[in-house]
Design a protein around this motif. Structure first.
Motif, PDB file in Angstrom:
ATOM      1  N   ASP A   1       0.849  -1.202   0.000  1.00 18.66           N
ATOM      2  CA  ASP A   1       0.000   0.000   0.000  1.00 18.66           C
ATOM      3  C   ASP A   1       0.880   1.247   0.000  1.00 18.66           C
ATOM      4  O   ASP A   1       1.935   1.275   0.663  1.00 18.66           O
ATOM      5  N   PRO A   2       0.479   2.292  -0.710  1.00 18.24           N
ATOM      6  CA  PRO A   2       1.266   3.526  -0.747  1.00 18.24           C
ATOM      7  C   PRO A   2       1.208   4.293   0.573  1.00 18.24           C
ATOM      8  O   PRO A   2       2.038   5.183   0.807  1.00 18.24           O
ATOM      9  N   GLU A   3       0.243   3.983   1.412  1.00 20.07           N
ATOM     10  CA  GLU A   3       0.096   4.659   2.707  1.00 20.07           C
ATOM     11  C   GLU A   3       0.115   3.643   3.844  1.00 20.07           C
ATOM     12  O   GLU A   3      -0.234   2.469   3.657  1.00 20.07           O
ATOM     13  N   GLY A   4       0.548   4.118   4.982  1.00 20.09           N
ATOM     14  CA  GLY A   4       0.489   3.288   6.172  1.00 20.09           C
ATOM     15  C   GLY A   4      -0.872   3.432   6.836  1.00 20.09           C
ATOM     16  O   GLY A   4      -1.595   4.416   6.602  1.00 20.09           O
ATOM     17  N   SER A   5      -1.244   2.469   7.655  1.00 18.98           N
ATOM     18  CA  SER A   5      -2.528   2.553   8.358  1.00 18.98           C
ATOM     19  C   SER A   5      -2.441   1.947   9.752  1.00 18.98           C
ATOM     20  O   SER A   5      -1.662   1.006   9.996  1.00 18.98           O
ATOM     21  N   VAL A   6      -3.247   2.508  10.625  1.00 23.11           N
ATOM     22  CA  VAL A   6      -3.346   2.042  12.008  1.00 23.11           C
ATOM     23  C   VAL A   6      -4.826   1.890  12.340  1.00 23.11           C
ATOM     24  O   VAL A   6      -5.646   2.741  11.983  1.00 23.11           O
ATOM     25  N   ALA A   7      -5.169   0.781  12.993  1.00 22.47           N
ATOM     26  CA  ALA A   7      -6.546   0.563  13.428  1.00 22.47           C
ATOM     27  C   ALA A   7      -6.641   0.829  14.934  1.00 22.47           C
ATOM     28  O   ALA A   7      -5.844   0.301  15.715  1.00 22.47           O
ATOM     29  N   VAL A   8      -7.593   1.656  15.294  1.00 26.89           N
ATOM     30  CA  VAL A   8      -7.841   1.956  16.718  1.00 26.89           C
ATOM     31  C   VAL A   8      -9.157   1.311  17.098  1.00 26.89           C
ATOM     32  O   VAL A   8     -10.183   1.511  16.434  1.00 26.89           O
ATOM     33  N   GLU A   9      -9.134   0.530  18.153  1.00 30.47           N
ATOM     34  CA  GLU A   9     -10.321  -0.229  18.564  1.00 30.47           C
ATOM     35  C   GLU A   9     -10.838   0.244  19.924  1.00 30.47           C
ATOM     36  O   GLU A   9     -10.062   0.438  20.863  1.00 30.47           O
ATOM     37  N   PHE A  10     -12.151   0.419  19.995  1.00 36.87           N
ATOM     38  CA  PHE A  10     -12.827   0.728  21.254  1.00 36.87           C
ATOM     39  C   PHE A  10     -13.567  -0.534  21.720  1.00 36.87           C
ATOM     40  O   PHE A  10     -14.379  -1.088  20.964  1.00 36.87           O
ATOM     41  N   THR A  11     -13.306  -0.976  22.929  1.00 43.82           N
ATOM     42  CA  THR A  11     -14.017  -2.117  23.504  1.00 43.82           C
ATOM     43  C   THR A  11     -14.823  -1.648  24.700  1.00 43.82           C
ATOM     44  O   THR A  11     -14.286  -0.998  25.611  1.00 43.82           O
TER      45      THR A  11
ATOM     46  N   ALA B   1     -13.994  -0.467  15.573  1.00 47.49           N
ATOM     47  CA  ALA B   1     -12.699   0.141  15.261  1.00 47.49           C
ATOM     48  C   ALA B   1     -12.828   1.178  14.154  1.00 47.49           C
ATOM     49  O   ALA B   1     -13.784   1.174  13.377  1.00 47.49           O
ATOM     50  N   PHE B   2     -11.858   2.050  14.086  1.00 50.69           N
ATOM     51  CA  PHE B   2     -11.756   3.006  12.979  1.00 50.69           C
ATOM     52  C   PHE B   2     -10.307   3.048  12.512  1.00 50.69           C
ATOM     53  O   PHE B   2      -9.392   2.595  13.220  1.00 50.69           O
ATOM     54  N   GLY B   3     -10.101   3.588  11.323  1.00 53.33           N
ATOM     55  CA  GLY B   3      -8.766   3.578  10.754  1.00 53.33           C
ATOM     56  C   GLY B   3      -8.109   4.945  10.676  1.00 53.33           C
ATOM     57  O   GLY B   3      -8.774   5.975  10.539  1.00 53.33           O
ATOM     58  N   ILE B   4      -6.796   4.925  10.755  1.00 55.24           N
ATOM     59  CA  ILE B   4      -5.971   6.121  10.547  1.00 55.24           C
ATOM     60  C   ILE B   4      -5.019   5.794   9.396  1.00 55.24           C
ATOM     61  O   ILE B   4      -4.363   4.752   9.384  1.00 55.24           O
ATOM     62  N   THR B   5      -4.959   6.673   8.426  1.00 57.75           N
ATOM     63  CA  THR B   5      -3.998   6.501   7.329  1.00 57.75           C
ATOM     64  C   THR B   5      -2.987   7.649   7.366  1.00 57.75           C
ATOM     65  O   THR B   5      -3.327   8.768   7.772  1.00 57.75           O
ATOM     66  N   TYR B   6      -1.772   7.353   6.945  1.00 56.87           N
ATOM     67  CA  TYR B   6      -0.717   8.367   7.011  1.00 56.87           C
ATOM     68  C   TYR B   6       0.304   8.108   5.892  1.00 56.87           C
ATOM     69  O   TYR B   6       0.463   6.972   5.427  1.00 56.87           O
ATOM     70  N   PRO B   7       1.002   9.131   5.437  1.00 61.14           N
ATOM     71  CA  PRO B   7       2.013   8.951   4.381  1.00 61.14           C
ATOM     72  C   PRO B   7       3.250   8.230   4.924  1.00 61.14           C
ATOM     73  O   PRO B   7       3.666   8.447   6.064  1.00 61.14           O
ATOM     74  N   VAL B   8       3.765   7.363   4.128  1.00 60.02           N
ATOM     75  CA  VAL B   8       4.956   6.597   4.525  1.00 60.02           C
ATOM     76  C   VAL B   8       6.215   7.407   4.183  1.00 60.02           C
ATOM     77  O   VAL B   8       6.314   8.012   3.113  1.00 60.02           O
TER      78      VAL B   8
END
Length: 212
Positions: free
Chosen positions: A94-104, A149-156
């Protein structure tokens, strides 16, 4: 003889008057007794009616409680009720990085959550706020123990330089002011740009899939 006849007639009149008076007294007494009895019965009837009304009211109140009437709707998820975790979800290539943040949900009750969380990256150059993607944000009801969960995308940073070093992630649940600070699980740095490159973006609740 005339005197005797007059005396007898007088006695008869007196006797008749006495009998009439007694009958009138008896009738009055009967009416009084009837009135008293009616009043007593009426009083008893009123008391019985009041008791029945009270019982009916109590029964209605009990029925209302049993049917859930008057109970408040499911409340919003609060920061203190949520366990917040973040994981790297970047897919190779993927051209971008991603992080998943989860709420429980760990609050012991059902709660609703919707919209966008506040996301700030802590960097060696200061705090960087993520921009919203603009996607529609559905409302999600979380039972105790369930997650979303929701996602965060960021430039590598592939420039070869050190870039902007990320030191932490600050997440604020929707409609809340209390934040949670987490370790950043993604790439160590962002590329240095003049503002024309891609930015850090955050998706709505549910944009990274829902766990259970």
């Amino acid at each position: 003889m005339r005197i005797n006849k007059i005396t007898i007639a007088a006695l008869a009149v007196v006797a008749g008057l006495s009998l009439t008076a007694c009958q009138n007294d008896d009738a009055a007494t009967g009416q009084s007794d009837s009135s008293t009895s009616s009043s007593a019965n009426g009083g008893s009837g009123s008391g019985s009616s009041a008791q029945n009304t009270a019982k009916d009211s109590a029964a209605k109140d009990s029925a209302g409680e049993n049917s859930g009437e008057g109970q408040s709707a499911t409340g919003k998820c609060r920061t203190d009720e949520l366990e917040v975790t973040a994981t790297d979800s970047t897919i190779e290539g993927d051209p971008e990085g991603s992080v998943a943040v989860e709420f429980t949900n760990g609050g012991g009750r059902d709660c609703t959550i919707s919209g966008y969380a506040g996301v700030d990256l802590k960097t060696n150059a200061g705090s960087l706020s993520a921009e919203r993607t603009g996607e529609q944000a559905p409302s999600v009801t979380l039972k105790d123990g369930e997650s979303v969960a929701f996602g965060i995308t960021y430039p590598v940073n592939d420039s070869g330089g050190s870039g902007i070093r990320i030191t932490g992630l600050v997440v604020t649940p929707p409609d809340e002011t209390k934040s949670v600070t987490l370790d950043w699980p993604g790439a160590a740095s962002l590329p240095v740009t003049d503002g024309s490159g891609s930015s850090v973006q955050v998706g709505p609740i549910g944009s990274a899939g829902q766990g259970g």
